[in-house]
Design an enzyme around this catalytic site. Structure first.
Site, short mmCIF file in Angstrom:
data_model
loop_
_atom_site.label_atom_id
_atom_site.label_comp_id
_atom_site.label_asym_id
_atom_site.label_seq_id
_atom_site.Cartn_x
_atom_site.Cartn_y
_atom_site.Cartn_z
N GLU A 218 0.83 -1.20 0.00
CA GLU A 218 0.00 0.00 0.00
C GLU A 218 0.87 1.27 0.00
OE1 GLU A 218 -4.28 -0.57 1.78
OE2 GLU A 218 -3.16 0.70 3.14
N HIS B 278 7.10 -27.08 -1.09
CA HIS B 278 6.44 -28.18 -1.79
C HIS B 278 5.29 -27.67 -2.64
CE1 HIS B 278 8.73 -31.24 0.48
NE2 HIS B 278 8.84 -30.21 1.32
N LYS C 57 -14.39 0.66 -3.96
CA LYS C 57 -15.49 1.06 -3.06
C LYS C 57 -16.59 1.75 -3.84
CE LYS C 57 -12.57 1.77 0.99
NZ LYS C 57 -12.01 2.77 1.88
O1 PA5 Z 1 -3.46 1.51 5.96
C1 PA5 Z 1 -4.54 1.99 5.73
O2 PA5 Z 1 -4.75 3.21 5.83
C2 PA5 Z 1 -5.72 1.12 5.36
O3 PA5 Z 1 -5.36 -0.20 5.24
C3 PA5 Z 1 -6.82 1.24 6.41
O4 PA5 Z 1 -6.28 0.86 7.64
C4 PA5 Z 1 -8.02 0.35 6.07
O5 PA5 Z 1 -8.50 0.69 4.81
C5 PA5 Z 1 -9.11 0.51 7.12
O6 PA5 Z 1 -9.47 1.83 7.24
P1 PA5 Z 1 -10.22 2.38 8.51
O7 PA5 Z 1 -9.34 2.21 9.68
O8 PA5 Z 1 -10.51 3.81 8.20
O9 PA5 Z 1 -11.48 1.57 8.65
#
Ligand code: PA5
Length: 445
Positions: A287, A308, A422
């Site tokens: 990310e 394996h 989303k």
């Molecule tokens: O690292 C990040 O920002 C994302 O992975 C969020 O943690 C994830 O999308 C969850 O978001 P939120 O904590 O707003 O529900």
């Protein structure tokens, strides 16, 4: 913690390392002076030495209360609001915690990390028969997956214990000022913890997001924080040079390998309880760096299990892979291979040896084979799996990720691409405000 490079130094030379040295210094300066990309999300750097003693005590106190009235603690969250806690809890827990009758702390279960009807039905079936509490974690307070799980379990808890008692079993961790969860928690009167504004989800394991679940699971959060603190001291007080600084090494090696076409990094472990640590690392690096059509693709394997299955590809498939092995020097328990007089399985040649010795030989043998097969190998050695060492690893990977992202010239603290699925999902479900998208998307399916 020690970083070793195998079959890396013959792929690139000192000059290439030198080329990055001024960039790494700039990256360090930008991180510490908070002047680089995404600088409003650098609060995680201060966490190890700025978490207050009061907050730690408060978390420990509530963890104790939860363990007195709950057999199960459900952690509701997704992505950075879930993976950090799970990584640490799984790494420290008994492998068969679910079957341990003499467990001293609640069993931690997870929800809100998927939208599976079967998963949620199975979870509710278990929770029908057990005493439980829950924490709902969402920084934005608006994420659909945890919101659905929380709506279901809130209703379930209220039916099971009555509204008033249910309130005492619900904890919320979210933004201190904004979001639907913040509003709901205030109206209902839940015990809440804040996620600092300047800490993003995947960098939040050293906030209550990770600390509350880890404490409820019975682990020492002070040792975990101290580990992170010691790593911060090591990375920030040492020179930034390639020779002496492991974060510099890891960030530079990854970027040079990437430039040379090694676009896939596989995190390798030989301990099954590190599976979710790899998942946490995958999110952190995927990310943080996968944007602007750039970035190493982070993958993970657990050896020897996956030797394996994926071993064949790693040995002989497309040569765009490199491995980062988290190598654990010492097991926490001891078991030796017994001698057997008949020796029908022909294992007497290793009788009397510890299982961990065999695992280490498998590790060394595999590394050599993969290096021979053209897979560069980075080895990160840790003495053992403990709260302190995991704290060190967490801060190491976070800091190196920030450096590496800056070398790649991306903002390692945003995730704009996460939104695309989303809006399609909202359009398909007919959410208010998505009418236009609904029309377009229905034509495509
Ligand atoms: O690292 C990040 O920002 C994302 O992975 C969020 O943690 C994830 O999308 C969850 O978001 P939120 O904590 O707003 O529900």
């Amino acid at each position: 913690m020690k970083i070793e490079l195998k079959n890396v130094l013959n792929i690139f030379n000192q000059d290439q390392i030198e080329e990055y040295s001024s960039e790494i210094e700039t990256a360090y300066k930008e991180l510490l002076s908070k002047s680089g990309k995404g600088n409003d999300f650098l609060g995680w750097i201060d966490l190890p030495d700025q978490i207050s003693a009061e907050l730690i005590e408060d978390i420990q106190l509530h963890a104790k209360k939860i363990s007195l009235n709950s057999e199960i603690f459900v952690v509701i969250g997704i992505g950075g609001s879930y993976l950090g806690a799970r990584a640490i809890i799984d790494a420290l827990s008994h492998h068969f915690a679910q079957l341990q009758d003499d467990r001293k702390s609640p069993l931690i279960l997870y929800a809100g990390q998927n939208i599976s009807e079967d998963y949620l039905c199975d979870l509710i079936e278990i929770l029908d028969k057990k005493d439980y509490s829950l924490v709902v974690i969402s920084k934005s307070g608006t994420t659909t997956e945890p919101a659905i799980a929380f709506r279901l379990l809130k209703e379930h808890l209220e039916k099971k214990y009555g509204r008033e008692a249910a309130v005492k079993r619900i904890f919320a961790i979210t933004d201190s000022n904004r979001g639907a969860l913040n509003e709901l928690a205030n109206i209902e009167g839940y015990k809440t913890y804040d996620i600092p504004d300047d800490v993003g989800g995947r960098y939040s394991v050293l906030t209550p997001v990770g600390l509350l679940p880890i404490a409820v699971a019975g682990f020492d959060i002070k040792a975990f924080i101290n580990g992170a603190k010691s790593m911060k001291e090591e990375l920030l007080s040492e020179s930034t040079s390639f020779e002496s600084n492991p974060a510099t090494q890891y960030a530079i090696i990854r970027n040079i390998l990437y430039q040379k076409g090694y676009t896939n990094e596989i995190m390798v472990n030989y301990e099954p309880r590190l599976l979710y640590f790899t998942e946490w690392w995958k999110q952190l690096y995927g990310e943080s760096e996968g944007k602007e059509n750039k970035g190493i693709f982070p993958a993970g394997v657990g050896f020897t299990t996956d030797l394996h299955s994926m071993g064949q590809y790693i040995q002989e498939g497309i040569r765009n892979l490199f491995e980062t092995v988290v190598s654990v020097e010492n097991s926490n328990k001891e078991l030796k291979i017994p001698k057997n007089d008949a020796d029908l399985d022909k294992l007497n040649y290793i009788s009397g040896k510890r299982i961990s010795t065999v695992n280490h030989m498998a590790e060394i043998g595999t590394t050599l084979a993969h290096v021979d097969g053209g897979v560069p190998n980075i080895q990160i050695s840790i003495p053992e799996i403990s709260e302190f060492v995991l704290g060190q690893l967490v801060f190491f990977f976070e800091f190196a990720c920030a450096l590496s992202g800056y070398l790649l010239k991306v903002n390692p603290f945003d995730q704009p691409g996460v939104e695309a699925y989303k809006s399609n999902m909202f359009a398909l479900l007919g959410k208010k405000g998505f009418e236009k998208e609904t029309e377009t998307i229905r034509k495509r399916i």
